[in-house]
Design a protein around this motif. Structure first.
Motif, PDB file in Angstrom:
ATOM      1  N   UNK A 120       0.843  -1.196   0.000  1.00 25.12           N
ATOM      2  CA  UNK A 120       0.000   0.000   0.000  1.00 25.12           C
ATOM      3  C   UNK A 120       0.877   1.244   0.000  1.00 25.12           C
ATOM      4  N   UNK A 121       0.483   2.235  -0.765  1.00 26.58           N
ATOM      5  CA  UNK A 121       1.190   3.523  -0.767  1.00 26.58           C
ATOM      6  C   UNK A 121       0.519   4.432   0.258  1.00 26.58           C
ATOM      7  N   UNK A 122       1.290   4.894   1.246  1.00 30.35           N
ATOM      8  CA  UNK A 122       0.733   5.735   2.303  1.00 30.35           C
ATOM      9  C   UNK A 122       1.017   7.210   2.031  1.00 30.35           C
ATOM     10  N   UNK A 123      -0.009   8.009   2.261  1.00 26.45           N
ATOM     11  CA  UNK A 123       0.081   9.462   2.107  1.00 26.45           C
ATOM     12  C   UNK A 123      -0.240  10.078   3.463  1.00 26.45           C
TER      13      UNK A 123
ATOM     14  N   UNK B 104      -5.588  17.191  21.281  1.00 23.98           N
ATOM     15  CA  UNK B 104      -6.183  16.125  20.475  1.00 23.98           C
ATOM     16  C   UNK B 104      -5.774  16.332  19.023  1.00 23.98           C
ATOM     17  N   UNK B 105      -5.215  15.291  18.410  1.00 18.62           N
ATOM     18  CA  UNK B 105      -4.869  15.339  16.995  1.00 18.62           C
ATOM     19  C   UNK B 105      -5.900  14.516  16.230  1.00 18.62           C
ATOM     20  N   UNK B 106      -6.819  15.173  15.500  1.00 17.69           N
ATOM     21  CA  UNK B 106      -7.821  14.428  14.742  1.00 17.69           C
ATOM     22  C   UNK B 106      -7.225  13.891  13.443  1.00 17.69           C
ATOM     23  N   UNK B 107      -7.364  12.594  13.220  1.00 20.22           N
ATOM     24  CA  UNK B 107      -6.804  11.958  12.020  1.00 20.22           C
ATOM     25  C   UNK B 107      -7.928  11.386  11.170  1.00 20.22           C
ATOM     26  N   UNK B 108      -8.052  11.901   9.970  1.00 24.18           N
ATOM     27  CA  UNK B 108      -8.996  11.344   9.006  1.00 24.18           C
ATOM     28  C   UNK B 108      -8.264  10.347   8.128  1.00 24.18           C
ATOM     29  N   UNK B 109      -8.848   9.179   7.917  1.00 30.34           N
ATOM     30  CA  UNK B 109      -8.178   8.107   7.192  1.00 30.34           C
ATOM     31  C   UNK B 109      -9.083   7.592   6.081  1.00 30.34           C
ATOM     32  N   UNK B 110      -8.484   7.279   4.927  1.00 25.04           N
ATOM     33  CA  UNK B 110      -9.242   6.716   3.813  1.00 25.04           C
ATOM     34  C   UNK B 110      -8.328   5.838   2.980  1.00 25.04           C
ATOM     35  N   UNK B 111      -8.912   4.820   2.386  1.00 21.54           N
ATOM     36  CA  UNK B 111      -8.156   3.904   1.534  1.00 21.54           C
ATOM     37  C   UNK B 111      -8.874   3.740   0.200  1.00 21.54           C
TER      38      UNK B 111
ATOM     39  N   UNK C 265      -3.298  -0.583  -3.087  1.00 20.08           N
ATOM     40  CA  UNK C 265      -3.960   0.696  -3.267  1.00 20.08           C
ATOM     41  C   UNK C 265      -3.231   1.817  -2.558  1.00 20.08           C
ATOM     42  N   UNK C 266      -3.939   2.898  -2.272  1.00 22.97           N
ATOM     43  CA  UNK C 266      -3.396   4.050  -1.551  1.00 22.97           C
ATOM     44  C   UNK C 266      -4.181   4.252  -0.255  1.00 22.97           C
ATOM     45  N   UNK C 267      -3.481   4.709   0.769  1.00 20.99           N
ATOM     46  CA  UNK C 267      -4.128   5.020   2.043  1.00 20.99           C
ATOM     47  C   UNK C 267      -3.620   6.384   2.499  1.00 20.99           C
TER      48      UNK C 267
ATOM     49  N   UNK D  24     -13.975  16.702   8.460  1.00 18.93           N
ATOM     50  CA  UNK D  24     -13.262  17.453   7.428  1.00 18.93           C
ATOM     51  C   UNK D  24     -11.967  16.742   7.033  1.00 18.93           C
ATOM     52  N   UNK D  25     -11.246  16.207   8.020  1.00 18.20           N
ATOM     53  CA  UNK D  25     -10.002  15.484   7.735  1.00 18.20           C
ATOM     54  C   UNK D  25     -10.280  14.214   6.934  1.00 18.20           C
ATOM     55  N   UNK D  26     -11.388  13.540   7.277  1.00 20.06           N
ATOM     56  CA  UNK D  26     -11.752  12.336   6.540  1.00 20.06           C
ATOM     57  C   UNK D  26     -12.086  12.672   5.084  1.00 20.06           C
ATOM     58  N   UNK D  27     -12.810  13.751   4.859  1.00 17.54           N
ATOM     59  CA  UNK D  27     -13.150  14.175   3.501  1.00 17.54           C
ATOM     60  C   UNK D  27     -11.892  14.452   2.685  1.00 17.54           C
ATOM     61  N   UNK D  28     -10.887  15.082   3.314  1.00 16.91           N
ATOM     62  CA  UNK D  28      -9.619  15.364   2.629  1.00 16.91           C
ATOM     63  C   UNK D  28      -8.852  14.083   2.339  1.00 16.91           C
ATOM     64  N   UNK D  29      -8.940  13.121   3.269  1.00 16.95           N
ATOM     65  CA  UNK D  29      -8.281  11.831   3.043  1.00 16.95           C
ATOM     66  C   UNK D  29      -8.916  11.085   1.867  1.00 16.95           C
ATOM     67  N   UNK D  30     -10.244  11.117   1.804  1.00 23.24           N
ATOM     68  CA  UNK D  30     -10.956  10.482   0.688  1.00 23.24           C
ATOM     69  C   UNK D  30     -10.541  11.123  -0.639  1.00 23.24           C
TER      70      UNK D  30
END
Length: 219
Positions: A32-35, A152-159, A178-180, A209-215
């Motif tokens: 997987x390619x991580x961003x 708190x560091x909010x982390x949005x994640x998407x693959x 894929x990419x994550x 918002x972070x999740x939307x950017x990850x997607x």
């Protein structure tokens, strides 16, 4: 589910499943390619001090591989049978598990996270778990931040490659090749006099918002 209440056969079953989870996540991670990126302040804070990580319940498996070498991470895991699988898998990635949730063992888990943060660990919490509603933060993590004085560091994640389980949160399982993306939102500091409900809503907003950017990053 406390370990001392498990039968010998149950212990074997949980260990086998945890080993499989570890193998599968590592296999996916290698291919997987991580961003990683997001809010510059959050990225910088994460490099130089202890923090509280926040991420949605259905995204948690994506974070095991990229954070496997980070060390000093303690994840709040539910007291359920499924939580036992996760707790045992976490040890394979050099992470600790604190058992409890907002519905079972919440107060003792909160006290435990406060204590372990003093020992140098970074608490990690899914603020909408384990029963939801999905993508809506509960107040427990806000209290923890208020008492520990940690951001708190909010982390949005998407693959890009994943499948979803038919659960309350459509729990997401990674697939290889894929990419994550792991995207940080703005850090959230909670002062002694800050309004808990306002901070809870703000964290929900930051995570979504972070999740939307990850997607977007993996699209």
């Amino acid at each position: 589910m406390p370990k001392n209440r498990l039968s010998a056969s149950s212990k074997i079953k949980y260990s086998l499943v945890a080993n499989f989870i570890s193998f599968y996540i590592r296999f996916c991670g290698i291919f997987t390619k991580y961003i990683k990126g997001g809010d510059a302040n959050a990225v910088e804070i994460d490099k130089r001090q202890r923090v509280i990580y926040a991420f949605w319940h259905n995204q948690q498996t994506f974070l095991l591989y990229p954070y496997r070498k980070q060390g000093k991470i303690c994840v709040l895991v539910s007291m359920s049978k499924d939580g036992e699988y996760i707790a045992r898998a976490l040890t394979k990635f050099k992470m600790k598990a604190m058992r409890g949730s907002t519905t079972r063992g919440g107060y003792s888990a909160l006290r435990g996270l406060m204590d372990i943060s003093q020992a140098g660990y970074n608490p990690a919490i899914t603020p909408d778990g384990p029963r939801g509603p999905v993508y809506n933060a509960h107040a427990g993590i806000i209290y923890l931040a208020q008492k520990t004085h940690l951001p708190i560091i909010p982390a949005g994640v998407a693959s890009s490659h994943k499948f979803s389980i038919n659960s309350w949160d459509k729990f997401q399982v990674p697939l290889p090749f894929g990419k994550c993306a792991v995207i940080y939102g703005p850090p959230l500091w909670v002062g002694e006099d800050d309004d808990i409900e306002q901070c809870r809503r703000k964290l929900t907003e930051y995570l979504n918002e972070a999740t939307a950017k990850a997607v977007e990053a993996v699209s």
